[in-house]
Scaffold this active site. Structure first.
Site, PDB file in Angstrom:
ATOM      1  N   ARG A 193       0.893  -1.174   0.000  1.00  0.00           N
ATOM      2  CA  ARG A 193       0.000   0.000   0.000  1.00  0.00           C
ATOM      3  C   ARG A 193       0.925   1.217   0.000  1.00  0.00           C
ATOM      4  NH1 ARG A 193      -5.459   1.013   1.540  1.00  0.00           N
ATOM      5  NH2 ARG A 193      -5.804   3.037   2.527  1.00  0.00           N
ATOM      6  N   HIS A 236      -6.865   1.315  -7.028  1.00  0.00           N
ATOM      7  CA  HIS A 236      -7.220   0.536  -5.837  1.00  0.00           C
ATOM      8  C   HIS A 236      -8.001  -0.708  -6.293  1.00  0.00           C
ATOM      9  CE1 HIS A 236      -7.791  -0.507  -1.808  1.00  0.00           C
ATOM     10  NE2 HIS A 236      -8.568   0.468  -1.368  1.00  0.00           N
ATOM     11  N   GLN A 287     -10.223  -3.024  -3.882  1.00  0.00           N
ATOM     12  CA  GLN A 287     -11.526  -2.484  -3.497  1.00  0.00           C
ATOM     13  C   GLN A 287     -12.567  -2.782  -4.565  1.00  0.00           C
ATOM     14  OE1 GLN A 287     -12.496  -0.666  -0.501  1.00  0.00           O
ATOM     15  NE2 GLN A 287     -14.409  -1.365  -1.421  1.00  0.00           N
ATOM     16  N   ASP A 326     -16.267   8.727  -2.912  1.00  0.00           N
ATOM     17  CA  ASP A 326     -15.109   8.594  -2.017  1.00  0.00           C
ATOM     18  C   ASP A 326     -14.902   9.947  -1.348  1.00  0.00           C
ATOM     19  OD1 ASP A 326     -12.877   7.581  -0.744  1.00  0.00           O
ATOM     20  OD2 ASP A 326     -11.625   7.493  -2.536  1.00  0.00           O
ATOM     21  N   CYS A 333     -16.169   3.361  -0.340  1.00  0.00           N
ATOM     22  CA  CYS A 333     -15.069   2.480   0.062  1.00  0.00           C
ATOM     23  C   CYS A 333     -14.623   2.721   1.499  1.00  0.00           C
ATOM     24  CB  CYS A 333     -13.902   2.632  -0.901  1.00  0.00           C
ATOM     25  SG  CYS A 333     -13.188   4.291  -0.969  1.00  0.00           S
ATOM     26  N   ARG A 368     -14.124  -7.076   1.259  1.00  0.00           N
ATOM     27  CA  ARG A 368     -12.680  -6.957   1.071  1.00  0.00           C
ATOM     28  C   ARG A 368     -11.995  -8.236   1.562  1.00  0.00           C
ATOM     29  NH1 ARG A 368     -10.062  -2.052   0.969  1.00  0.00           N
ATOM     30  NH2 ARG A 368      -8.217  -3.358   0.650  1.00  0.00           N
TER      31      ARG A 368
END
Length: 306
Positions: free
Chosen positions: A104, A131, A134, A219, A259, A287
């Site tokens: 990450r 991402h 996700q 988001d 998310c 996830r």
């Protein structure tokens, strides 16, 4: 290097991505029924975090444990990567000691460089560009609630950020139309838009984007590393808040996704996550299951029976 990586959804065929998502649903069912399933016993996942995380860390760490393996958490303070060691050197060393690496990070180029020198699978846990993990969870959530997303319309409201870029990749791979509503100057990456062609459209009016949509997603307006832009972004994005009234313009069976973490009163209204059309908690849980399926696929590609 022969290892297969997951840096982008474009690394996989639609059939492979669909298989991983369906496997995530199967693994979720096994866990819900209390079935012990440990195909990754004695396997180790190395996790490198340059950005803080809740869902990514917990889902990958718990997922490896549930699959019978273990996970090692590494921050920049814990490794020589944060003290100037070349990324390629760190990749060569780590991949001789673990069975997969999840990273990450900020710059997507860090992932690409690490993967180029790794002899084990490398997974993109988030970069400034993408991402993809996700999106596996989001696509699993839609499939569970509404069936196939093929041919549907998805609306992305807000910043054309890494999540938006991944939605563009998902539109290509899962064959849906994507409408992006964002302020001028905050469009998704031109490279991703060019890749998608007429599958993706960019508009300024969130009402136009949401009209008739089967899935609406958003988001936070200010991502990690952009904190100095907060005041400017709050003013620019205020018309792009997703509310219950905005969702009313969508298809009657619309789902709303976020998310997380969510900033109530900013990108979403205070009450939106309580709306029955909102599924962020299922989305967050998935996830775990989607990433378990991905780990099983990458680390033990021949192991399929439960």
């Amino acid at each position: 290097m022969s290892a297969r990586h997951f840096l982008s959804m474009m690394d996989y065929t639609p059939e492979e991505l669909g298989s991983v998502i369906r496997r995530g649903i199967e693994l979720k069912d096994l866990r819900n029924r209390g079935v012990l399933f440990e195909p990754l016993k004695n396997r180790v996942l190395g996790m490198i975090f340059e950005k803080s995380s809740t869902r990514t860390r917990v889902s990958f760490e718990a997922g490896m444990i549930q699959l019978g393996g273990q996970a090692i958490f590494l921050s920049p303070r814990d490794t020589q990567l944060g003290r100037g060691e070349p990324i390629g050197d760190g990749a060569r060393v780590m991949s001789r000691m673990v069975d997969a690496v999840m990273i990450r990070t900020f710059a997507h180029s860090n992932l690409v460089e690490f993967a180029a020198h790794s002899s084990v699978p490398v997974i993109n846990g988030l970069s400034d560009d993408l991402h993809p993990c996700q999106l596996l969870a989001d696509m699993q959530t839609f499939l569970e609630h509404r069936g196939s997303i093929q041919g549907k319309t998805v609306a992305w409201i807000g910043d054309g950020n890494n999540m938006c870029n991944s939605y563009i990749e998902a539109a290509i791979k899962f064959d849906f139309q994507l409408r992006v509503a964002c302020p001028e100057g905050f469009e998704p990456s031109p490279a991703f838009l060019a890749l998608a062609g007429d599958r993706v459209s960019v508009v300024r009016d969130p009402k136009q984007a949401v009209s008739g949509a089967h899935l609406v997603s958003t988001d936070v307006w200010t991502s990690m590393g952009q904190e100095e832009e907060t005041a400017k972004r709050l003013a620019l994005f205020a018309p792009y808040q997703v509310t219950r009234q905005l969702l009313d313009l969508a298809d009657k069976d619309v789902l709303f996704m976020h998310c997380l973490p969510a900033h109530r009163g900013e990108e979403i209204s205070l009450d939106l996550l309580d709306d029955p059309r909102a599924v962020p908690w299922d989305q967050a849980e998935n996830r775990l299951h989607a990433q378990k399926a991905l780990l099983e696929f990458l680390v033990e590609p021949a192991y399929r029976s439960a």
